[in-house]
Design an enzyme around this catalytic site. Structure first.
Site, PDB file in Angstrom:
ATOM      1  N   ASP A 115       0.842  -1.202   0.000  1.00 33.81           N
ATOM      2  CA  ASP A 115       0.000   0.000   0.000  1.00 33.81           C
ATOM      3  C   ASP A 115       0.881   1.258   0.000  1.00 33.81           C
ATOM      4  OD1 ASP A 115       0.922  -0.524   2.638  1.00 33.81           O
ATOM      5  OD2 ASP A 115      -0.826   0.436   3.558  1.00 33.81           O
TER       6      ASP A 115
ATOM      7  N   HIS B 195       9.763  -0.240   8.483  1.00 33.31           N
ATOM      8  CA  HIS B 195       8.919  -1.418   8.684  1.00 33.31           C
ATOM      9  C   HIS B 195       8.945  -2.415   7.511  1.00 33.31           C
ATOM     10  CE1 HIS B 195       6.899   0.369  12.174  1.00 33.31           C
ATOM     11  NE2 HIS B 195       6.663   1.460  11.471  1.00 33.31           N
TER      12      HIS B 195
HETATM   13  C1  BDR Z   1       2.819  -0.626   8.604  1.00 30.89           C
HETATM   14  O1  BDR Z   1       1.741   0.311   8.429  1.00 30.89           O
HETATM   15  C2  BDR Z   1       1.999   1.150   7.343  1.00 30.89           C
HETATM   16  O2  BDR Z   1       1.820   2.485   7.709  1.00 30.89           O
HETATM   17  C3  BDR Z   1       3.412   0.915   6.927  1.00 30.89           C
HETATM   18  O3  BDR Z   1       3.539   1.001   5.523  1.00 30.89           O
HETATM   19  C4  BDR Z   1       3.717  -0.480   7.406  1.00 30.89           C
HETATM   20  O4  BDR Z   1       3.360  -1.444   6.444  1.00 30.89           O
HETATM   21  C5  BDR Z   1       3.496  -0.355   9.927  1.00 30.89           C
HETATM   22  O5  BDR Z   1       2.600  -0.563  10.988  1.00 30.89           O
HETATM   23 CA    CA Z   2       2.867  -0.831   4.149  1.00 27.84          CA
END
Ligand code: BDR
Ligand code: CA
Length: 314
Positions: free
Chosen positions: A9, A242
């Site tokens: 995403d 992340h």
């Molecule tokens: C996840 O949430 C999204 O905002 C980031 O892309 C990552 O996949 C972290 O909690």
């Molecule tokens: Ca993500």
């Protein structure tokens, strides 16, 4: 090389992770599937196409779920990823188009065409993977591996980032996450326990900007907003990468410490979106925890080596 389908995403850290996968010689990105999350489905799909066009990524882009399975879609977190999902850089409208087949159909078709060769790397909500399982449950036996950025196992203070106990990707579609995490396939959860410790610092960002060509400059530009968000809200200097942690797991699993057990997701109440792991070997009578297949969850990581790996690939 490992063939991956990147379910995403984009999203600032998603974009960074996609470039990490694309520039890794050991990874072949055979497709990109999109899901609402960091921005609307149309926006994240546009972003995926923009990145592909800008960096000559030839993988097809398949549009996926515009809403979670059962709960209502929420407002995208523009305060984290910007109104455009890419830190307000306002990307050009791509001249390339997404493919006509849905994300879920593409996942099923690719996995069936290449038995035991495809690794699903999912770094957004798990709606597309749940829909793929619904279309063809046999894919559980045909994938090579499933690696997910999501959740938190409660092994340290990083237990949630949307609520005290829920991580965004799981919270965004808890029903899909529970389906995916309880399916009988080889799965590894790369959650906040490890991703929150992989914080890229300003010095490394500057170094990437100055030495990693157009990709380095792009990463710098999109991440200004993200860095500012983490600084304002957590007092962190730098930001956690992340989604790149899931790619790193594919490239170098030895950087991680893992635990096995059954993992489920809370789907209602104040703990909605919480991931719970019951360590392997503990037996329960018939009920919600009976016969849940064991998965792996990451509980430790060599963060310095991971960030170094990112830098060297870029
Ligand atoms: C996840 O949430 C999204 O905002 C980031 O892309 C990552 O996949 C972290 O909690
Ligand atoms: Ca993500």
């Amino acid at each position: 090389t490992t063939k991956i389908i990147f379910d995403t995403d984009p999203g600032i850290d998603d974009a960074m992770a996609l470039l990490f996968a694309h520039y890794s010689p050991e990874i072949d990105v055979v497709g990109i599937t999109t899901v609402l999350g960091n921005a609307s489905l149309d926006t994240v799909t546009r972003n995926a196409l923009h990145i592909c066009e800008r960096f000559d990524i030839s993988a097809p882009v398949h549009k996926g779920a515009a809403a979670p399975l059962l709960i209502a879609a929420d407002e995208p977190p523009a305060f984290v990823h910007g109104d455009d999902g890419l830190g307000n850089i306002n990307p050009d409208t791509p001249s390339v188009q997404h493919e006509s087949a849905s994300a879920a159909q593409f996942i099923v078709d690719k996995v069936v065409q290449h038995p035991h060769e495809i690794t699903l790397v999912a770094v957004g909500r798990l709606t597309n993977l749940a829909l793929a399982l619904r279309l063809n449950p046999e894919i559980t036996q045909l994938v090579k591996e499933v690696v997910i950025m999501g959740g938190a196992l409660g092994t340290n203070e990083h237990t949630g980032n949307v609520t005290p106990v829920a991580e965004a990707n799981i919270y965004g579609d808890p029903h899909a996450a529970d389906i995916v995490l309880t399916a009988n396939w080889p799965l590894t959860l790369v959650g906040l326990d490890v991703t929150m410790t992989c914080v890229m610092q300003q010095a490394q960002m500057r170094h990437l900007r100055d030495s990693a060509g157009a990709a380095g400059q792009f990463i710098w530009d999109i991440s200004r907003h993200y860095e500012d968000y983490y600084h304002r809200t957590r007092g962190v200097k730098g930001f956690p990468v992340h989604d790149s942690c899931a790619v790193a797991y594919v490239l170098a699993p030895e950087l991680f410490q893992v635990r096995s057990g059954a993992i489920r997701v809370v789907t209602e109440g104040i703990s909605i979106g919480q991931t719970i792991m019951v360590p392997g070997g503990r037996l329960f009578p018939p009920g919600d925890w009976h016969n849940v297949p064991e998965s792996q969850g990451c509980v430790g990581v060599n963060a310095d080596a991971l960030l170094q790996l990112y830098e060297s690939v870029l």
